[in-house]
Design an enzyme around this catalytic site. Sequence first.
Site, PDB file in Angstrom:
ATOM      1  N   GLY A 153     -29.171  27.005 -27.637  1.00 25.45           N
ATOM      2  CA  GLY A 153     -28.546  25.674 -27.680  1.00 25.45           C
ATOM      3  C   GLY A 153     -27.157  25.699 -27.075  1.00 25.45           C
ATOM      4  N   HIS A 164     -31.979  27.693 -16.343  1.00 26.48           N
ATOM      5  CA  HIS A 164     -33.138  27.774 -17.264  1.00 26.48           C
ATOM      6  C   HIS A 164     -33.227  26.564 -18.192  1.00 26.48           C
ATOM      7  CE1 HIS A 164     -30.448  29.848 -20.318  1.00 26.48           C
ATOM      8  NE2 HIS A 164     -31.123  29.049 -21.108  1.00 26.48           N
ATOM      9  N   ASP A 169     -28.752  32.403 -12.645  1.00 21.78           N
ATOM     10  CA  ASP A 169     -29.034  31.345 -13.621  1.00 21.78           C
ATOM     11  C   ASP A 169     -27.924  30.297 -13.588  1.00 21.78           C
ATOM     12  OD1 ASP A 169     -29.594  31.233 -17.255  1.00 21.78           O
ATOM     13  OD2 ASP A 169     -30.252  29.933 -15.614  1.00 21.78           O
ATOM     14  N   SER A 180     -26.661  27.525 -24.310  1.00 21.80           N
ATOM     15  CA  SER A 180     -26.891  27.777 -22.875  1.00 21.80           C
ATOM     16  C   SER A 180     -26.253  26.710 -22.002  1.00 21.80           C
ATOM     17  CB  SER A 180     -28.397  27.794 -22.596  1.00 21.80           C
ATOM     18  OG  SER A 180     -28.960  28.990 -23.058  1.00 21.80           O
TER      19      SER A 180
END
Lengths: 241, 378
Positions: A182, A42, A91, A184
Amino acid sequence: ILGGRVSRRGAWPWQCSLQSGQSGHVCGCVLIAQRWALTVAHCFEGRESPELWKVVLGLNNLDHPGGQSQTQGVRAIIVHPRYNRAVVDYDISVVQLDSEVEETPFVRPVCLPQLGQTPSPDSYCYITGWGHMGNRMPFKLQEGEVRIISLTQCQSYFDMKTITPRMLCAGYDAGTVDSCMGDSGGPLVCEDGGGRWTLFGLTSWGSVCFSKVLGPGVYSNVTHFTPWIQQQIYIHTYLTD
Amino acid sequence: CIAPSCPTACVGGNAACDPRNHNCTRCEPISLELCMNLPYNLTSFPNFLGHLSQRETSVSWESSLFPALVQTGCYQYLMFYACTLLVPKCDPVSLQKVPPCRSLCRSAKEKCESVLGIVGLQWPEDSDCSQFPEDGGNATCLLPEPGVDECSPSHFKCRSGRCVLASKRCDGHLDCDDHSDEDDCGCSERALWECPGSNVCIKASMICDGFPDCPLLVDEDNCSVCRDNELSCNNHQCVHRTLWCDGRKDCRDSSDEWDCVSLSDGSGPVLTVFRTAAEYQICADEWNHQLSHLTCRQLGLGVPSSVSMVTDQPGVPGRRRWLHVHPEWNQRNGSALQARLEKRSHACHSRKRVSLVCTREECGLRPAVGMYSHRKKR
């Protein structure tokens, strides 16, 4: 990272910062081999082109990279073909760097889990990142200790989403120590008896971390993807056209 | 448009683009799934939340917030109001945005802001109602017409009229107040395909897509009909057997070159290669250390820790097949091990096979952490 603390320089030598143009730090990432890193899919929403990105390693203070940091361009971004934005499933992305990093005490790869190797529920692991702290964005790399939570228990926190086998949950009921925007793409790592750290999760999603909504963080389950990761590295190393 | 001539974005959209004008307004079709059931289908950006494109809107935090808020049933026309902010109506004649009426904004905020407060969230600050015109005034504005749908296409509408996220339909949890989200959950009732031998439902698009989804992987069975001398790729394309594991990609997904090299064998870590989908031993006669390195790295197993040549036991069953190191093995930089081997008419003179043990490269260590430990000062 909510409820964490500043980490010492070199404490997490596999942590990297995925940066794009003027935005600077956008996401975390994790060095898994001299020319390969992992992050989450993402992070590339709307910015899929490798030219837009660079990876900074050996960093502690975003504002003062210092002599130990290394900056690499991105050669290829391989997003999992099954990445589903709506439910944030699959993801994960493999990132090929322009060239091999120089291994130093501040830039080191983390271990990937062996086939089927998973952290046991209720064991304690670490998350790191330069993401939101609940009241501000930090300059210095933050670290936080979190507890692994079983998928069943985790599902009870998120009745709006489905927790799939591609996910791993960690944190606390009260959400006291958690990852946030932030972080991720950054690592969830666990130490084994021999002082070796293995990557079991990549920060992916959770409840809104700077609100009163409680609950754990949700991470991409790296063990599930290890065969796919190895396959992508093999294909992009040995089967170039 | 600041530039002397209108940028293509305007010209292409036959927009009214006056050089003195500082921006090019044009209408574009709504593509945001969340708002595909509105009484209008053209929008223009930036929207009322400051997003510059539908793509940015689709990954915005508001596009997750509003559908979740709609589930609480706090306001009947909340989804309609949210869409007038996310993808504002664009008037195809004037090319101007048509805002929601102030009364619609006020109703949504009054009824739903407190729900957000419970979970410690704020109402989106960009949606201050005073920026919108009063209904009935001379500026046109939007109000929900009778029959406007309270749920979005990303929701499942309960029999009671409530909206719950589509991902909750038949997920085993009772989410609708009347439990209707767990009714008629058979695969066919939901236009899904039922995996034989289990009650797992999958989308038709997942059949033969190269990813096994059914418990017995049956969704990936019988997906291709290859001739005898062909093999099926992971994407079910057929490729001639002789092209299998030759070091060059012939399947579009390169799966003819996957899992070609193996170190497992009944009698210890003996190297085998599956050239043309048949198992071959590697003749040790011209083997070298670089090839051992390549093998371990290609398998993602790190570096070689021991290499040995294994003599065939006498009376080994059947005729072994041998591959030999290609004379130009080191001219093929970047290629896989299987591309550096070749078949020969004769067997292996020494009848010795290659046995290799790899160890994981150093990983997961933190040498810098030790740097501080000598400082005992208090």
